[in-house]
Design an enzyme around this catalytic site. Structure first.
Site, PDB file in Angstrom:
ATOM      1  N   ASP A  85       9.643 -21.416 -26.717  1.00  0.00           N
ATOM      2  CA  ASP A  85       8.412 -22.142 -27.048  1.00  0.00           C
ATOM      3  C   ASP A  85       7.578 -21.393 -28.076  1.00  0.00           C
ATOM      4  OD1 ASP A  85       7.944 -20.243 -24.853  1.00  0.00           O
ATOM      5  OD2 ASP A  85       5.886 -20.997 -24.856  1.00  0.00           O
ATOM      6  N   GLU A 180       6.402 -19.644 -22.271  1.00  0.00           N
ATOM      7  CA  GLU A 180       5.906 -18.272 -22.203  1.00  0.00           C
ATOM      8  C   GLU A 180       4.504 -18.174 -22.757  1.00  0.00           C
ATOM      9  OE1 GLU A 180       5.067 -14.157 -23.607  1.00  0.00           O
ATOM     10  OE2 GLU A 180       5.177 -16.012 -24.775  1.00  0.00           O
ATOM     11  N   GLU A 181       4.227 -18.945 -23.804  1.00  0.00           N
ATOM     12  CA  GLU A 181       2.937 -18.832 -24.480  1.00  0.00           C
ATOM     13  C   GLU A 181       1.763 -19.259 -23.604  1.00  0.00           C
ATOM     14  OE1 GLU A 181       2.581 -17.242 -27.047  1.00  0.00           O
ATOM     15  OE2 GLU A 181       4.436 -17.340 -28.199  1.00  0.00           O
TER      16      GLU A 181
END
Length: 428
Positions: A85, A180-181
């Protein structure tokens, strides 16, 4: 020196950079939060089969998992993580990578019409990239170096191991992860997808040579304040202005423990957002520190401040919700030095000078370490992450691929000859 196939690295990075894999917190109840991530992970699960891996997409966790079977006995499994991502960006502008061959340190026009230039005068690290193949955005959105450079370097390493069976290795597990962000991907990872894996590495932001095995401890806090609304002409002794109380709270926070005055090993308390009226107010905060005791003291400081205001205005006017986000990976690594020493030995083997530093943020490794798999962070190359000035070079991704193969190879050697279990040094 070229290690892997530079054309392979360039083509794969550009291909995946163009895929829309934004993670979106507004969709946090979806797994993953956007369909573009699923598309890319399923594609990766298919691609790694070409390099001898067994692979699948875990519908529950939204991780694409691969295993390169061992070609030598007596070597414990290890793992690598890269997330697919990117941060959110303006959907009107798709990612359009621009390739600048044999870059010589000149100022580059990314979007000349709007005055967007990538200039070494502003970003001096560009001067270290002379002679390399530089890839940038078109100045309208992010490039996706974070973490598609990590994905690409990992693919190149797997391809190399497939084509060079003389490199001994145990089972090598890889995970391509989502979200993850926005801090959700690593929380959902299932260690059962990495059976027997003792340790792993994330391939997140950093220049070649960077290495982090200490991150922030992190909490988020939300404070809600309830006021009492009365006509201002009749407010004496009756009105309680939530905006006034919020201002008093903000003024009481330590002025020297803020991000703009923090660096290195300093922690901070940051006001992320605030809104108020006479009737009600809300404040969002994040709390960060590397040192566990100092981190707890910052949490207590916020609690104590709210308690004192409660004594003054009434406890029922305050609702504080404090939520732990992640813990410093050092907490789970400090007694397991091999995962760090192996990486440092591999850096030397790959001809890289290790730049050990604290990671002023968090990675998927925070959550994975808490799940029992110590996971420090390597690097993915590039710079200016999360913005229109993001870049990477093909040669930096090549250095990542070389390091990953060196880790795999060095782990095999030390499994035969003895592990490097030296106590960890303090680099901060």
């Amino acid at each position: 020196m070229v290690f892997a196939d530079l054309d392979f690295l360039e083509k794969n990075f550009i291909h995946y950079a163009k895929e829309d894999t934004q993670s979106k917190y507004a969709n946090k109840d979806q797994v993953p939060t956007t369909p573009g991530q699923v598309k890319m992970m399923k594609e990766l699960a298919g691609q790694v089969k070409d390099y001898g891996l067994e692979s699948y997409y875990n519908e529950k966790t939204a991780f694409a998992i691969g295993r390169l079977p061992a070609n030598a006995a007596g070597i414990a499994p290890l793992g690598f993580f890269a997330h697919v991502d990117t941060v959110e960006y303006d959907d009107r502008f798709p990612v359009r990578p621009q390739v600048h061959r044999n870059y010589q340190g000149e100022k580059l026009a990314l979007d000349e019409a709007n005055g967007i230039f990538l200039d070494p005068a502003e970003f001096p690290d560009l001067l270290t990239l002379k002679g390399q193949t530089l890839i940038t955005s078109d100045g309208k959105t992010v490039l996706g170096t974070d973490d598609k450079a990590g994905v690409t370097g990992l693919l190149a390493a797997l391809k190399y191991l497939h084509e060079h069976p003389e490199v001994d290795h145990g089972d090598v597990y890889v995970a391509f992860g989502p979200d993850e962000e926005i801090g959700l991907g690593g929380q959902r990872f299932d260690p059962a997808d990495f059976p027997g894996v003792e340790f792993a590495y994330t391939l997140d932001n950093g220049r070649p040579g960077d290495f982090e095995y200490e991150t922030f401890n992190a909490s988020a806090a939300e404070l809600k304040i309830k006021g009492t609304v009365v006509h201002p002409g009749e407010a004496y002794g009756l009105m309680v202005n939530a905006t006034t109380i919020m201002t008093e709270f903000l003024e009481a926070l330590p002025k020297d423990q803020v991000p703009e005055k923090s660096r290195g090993h300093d922690g901070f308390i940051m006001v992320t957002d605030a809104e108020s009226s006479v009737d009600s107010a809300r404040v969002g905060l994040i709390i960060r520190d590397f040192d566990w005791d100092k981190f707890l003291a910052k949490e207590d400081l916020v609690r104590d401040l709210v308690a004192r205001l409660g004594e003054k205005y009434g406890a029922d006017r305050f609702d504080l919700h404090l939520r732990r986000q992640y813990e410093n990976i050092y907490n789970g690594i400090k007694d397991k030095p091999y995962v760090v020493n192996l990486a440092l030995d591999a850096y030397e083997k790959a001809g890289l000078t290790a730049n050990v530093q604290t990671f002023r943020g968090g990675t998927d490794g925070n959550f994975i370490t808490q799940k029992g798999i110590p996971t420090p962070n390597l690097f993915n190359g590039g710079g200016n992450y999360h913005g229109r000035y993001e870049y990477v070079t093909v040669e930096q991704m090549d250095q990542l691929a070389e390091l990953l193969v060196a880790i795999v190879s060095e782990h095999a050697r030390q499994s035969r000859e003895g592990r490097d279990e030296r106590p960890l040094e303090k680099y901060w």
